[in-house]
Design an enzyme around this catalytic site. Structure first.
Site, PDB file in Angstrom:
ATOM      1  N   LYS A   1     102.792  -1.748 106.227  1.00 45.43           N
ATOM      2  CA  LYS A   1     103.185  -2.628 107.338  1.00 45.43           C
ATOM      3  C   LYS A   1     103.532  -1.861 108.612  1.00 45.43           C
ATOM      4  O   LYS A   1     103.330  -2.344 109.721  1.00 45.43           O
ATOM      5  CB  LYS A   1     104.358  -3.514 106.930  1.00 45.43           C
ATOM      6  CG  LYS A   1     103.950  -4.612 105.964  1.00 45.43           C
ATOM      7  CD  LYS A   1     105.001  -5.700 105.901  1.00 45.43           C
ATOM      8  CE  LYS A   1     104.480  -6.907 105.134  1.00 45.43           C
ATOM      9  NZ  LYS A   1     104.351  -6.671 103.684  1.00 45.43           N
TER      10      LYS A   1
ATOM     11  N   GLU B   1     109.189 -12.910 112.528  1.00 48.32           N
ATOM     12  CA  GLU B   1     109.710 -13.667 111.394  1.00 48.32           C
ATOM     13  C   GLU B   1     109.416 -12.850 110.142  1.00 48.32           C
ATOM     14  O   GLU B   1     108.519 -12.018 110.120  1.00 48.32           O
ATOM     15  CB  GLU B   1     109.058 -15.043 111.288  1.00 48.32           C
ATOM     16  CG  GLU B   1     107.777 -15.105 110.481  1.00 48.32           C
ATOM     17  CD  GLU B   1     106.548 -14.661 111.249  1.00 48.32           C
ATOM     18  OE1 GLU B   1     106.620 -14.609 112.495  1.00 48.32           O
ATOM     19  OE2 GLU B   1     105.540 -14.364 110.602  1.00 48.32           O
TER      20      GLU B   1
ATOM     21  N   SER C   1      99.205  -0.565  98.308  1.00 48.33           N
ATOM     22  CA  SER C   1      99.799  -0.972  99.580  1.00 48.33           C
ATOM     23  C   SER C   1     101.263  -0.581  99.749  1.00 48.33           C
ATOM     24  O   SER C   1     101.737  -0.394 100.865  1.00 48.33           O
ATOM     25  CB  SER C   1      99.634  -2.485  99.759  1.00 48.33           C
ATOM     26  OG  SER C   1     100.204  -3.175  98.665  1.00 48.33           O
TER      27      SER C   1
END
Ligand SMILES: *Cc1c(COP(=O)(O)O)cnc(C)c1O
Length: 398
Positions: A93, A115, A381
């Site tokens: 991310k 968010e 990931s």
């Protein structure tokens, strides 16, 4: 299906029939400002220099492409793990939040909003806001705040303000509504960092570009390790789809590469407790984008469920909707139990505790047979630190 590349797949804000910007009139100027500027900003030397330098020295890139020897023996094929779990903050991310915070700076914005559902995107956003000394407001459902206390603590320590969303189901979609409301009210100084390849155009394209570093690195790493700059298979999990978009990006036009999408079926596709949007989703609009989503006959969003918070999303990015519907990508729906079995297996075989999300990608090894000569890349990931409470509980380790 010939010559699909990301460049000719993405046209005028759409991937085939999916994508677009379905937004309230009041957001039009914000989106237009971004659309008019993002490509020039990203392509500028100044941006590229800072982006690359931060990815290298702050995030810790390039992440290794690790040949998993014992896993390869077990499945009688050649398995490589792209180690996004080794990034700063523990997942892919951060590639995206670094890119977007630099875009925000170039646009002259001083205030960042985002968010978050499970808190992973909130932490990645709060991290880059601390780094750049920008105000950070994170919207999060009240229920999620209670469920994800460690991530809330991290965001606060990083200096972010965490605002509870108290309407509706008090989860991710309500937090999204609050963030959009904030953006409408502060168009001048505020930038909205979206955490996956979702949302109105141009977010999906922009986020895919930032994550494409994953497959760009794979090309040279594969060339070095296999004498060929592409694999036979790439497997990635999909919530919104950003790590998968990054892992697929360079190979979308190469039909010799089979792309595998692993989504979360939760307790089973038919169970009513699922996040298998690719399997049971239908066309609709979610978060400003026309794509597949889980909805009832009245078009109301069905609350998703998965053991993995990062895959617990009722939509799917428009790029993946197109890849799945055009059959360019092979879809696998992986249950909670299948993911857990694969998490334990890789931990014992390779000494790597994976994120629950990534375990869904690993579980594809039990669904497909690969030949001994094939090269299979699994995009790992994230790391499992955040999931230890679930693992301990599920495996009766306490
Ligand atoms: C958030 C998250 C995901 C899902 O997000 P995508 O945008 O689909 O990549 C997957 N893995 C990890 C470790 C995550 O934190």
């Amino acid at each position: 299906m010939n010559n699909i590349t990301i460049q000719n797949l993405y046209k005028d804000g759409y991937y085939g029939q999916f994508g677009g910007a379905y937004i309230p009139e009041l957001l039009h100027s914000n989106i237009e400002e971004l659309k008019q500027n993002y490509l020039d900003i990203i392509d500028s030397d100044e941006f590229q220099k800072e982006f690359k330098s931060l990815l290298k020295d702050y995030v810790g890139r390039p992440t290794p492409l690790y040949f998993a020897k014992r896993l390869s023996q077990q499945y009688n094929t050649n398995i490589f793990l792209k180690r996004e779990d080794l990034n700063h903050t523990g997942a892919h991310k951060i590639n995206n939040t670094i890119g977007q915070i630099l875009v925000a700076k170039h646009l002259g914005k001083s205030r960042i909003i985002a968010e978050t559902g499970a808190g992973q995107h909130g932490v990645a956003t709060a991290t880059v806001c601390a780094l750049m000394n920008l105000e950070c407001i994170i919207y999060m459902g009240e229920i999620d705040i209670a469920r994800q206390a460690p991530n809330v603590a991290k965001m606060k320590m990083l200096g972010a303000t965490v605002v509870p969303a108290t309407s509706g189901s008090k989860t991710l979609k309500d937090a999204t509504n609050e963030a959009i409301r904030d953006w409408i009210n502060h168009p001048e100084n505020t930038y909205y960092i979206i955490g996956s390849v979702v949302g109105p155009d141009p977010y999906p394209d922009m986020v895919a570009r930032f994550q494409s570093i994953i497959s760009i690195e794979m090309e040279s790493q594969l060339l070095e390790k296999t004498n060929r700059n592409y694999p036979d298979h790439i497997i990635a999990c999909v919530g919104g789809g950003s790590n998968a978009a990054g892992a697929f990006y360079q190979f979308i036009g190469n039909e010799k590469v089979t792309l595998h999408v692993a989504e979360a079926s939760g307790k089973g596709i038919e169970s009513g407790e699922t996040a298998a949007t690719g399997a049971i989703g239908t066309l609709g609009v979610i978060h400003g984008s026309r794509t597949l989503l889980m909805q009832d006959e009245n078009g109301q969003i069905i609350e998703p469920y998965s053991i993995s918070a990062g895959l617990d999303y009722p939509g799917i990015g428009p790029l993946h909707a197109e890849l799945i519907c055009s059959k360019r990508a092979t879809l696998h729906s992986i249950s909670d139990d299948e993911a857990l079995i694969s998490a334990l297996n890789i931990t014992k075989k390779e000494g790597i505790i994976p994120a629950l999300e990534s375990s869904h990608a690993l579980a594809v090894l039990n669904k497909t047979t690969f030949s001994p000569s094939e090269n299979v890349v699994i995009n790992l990931s994230g790391r499992g630190d955040k999931d230890m409470a679930t693992y301990l509980n599920q495996f009766n380790l306490i």
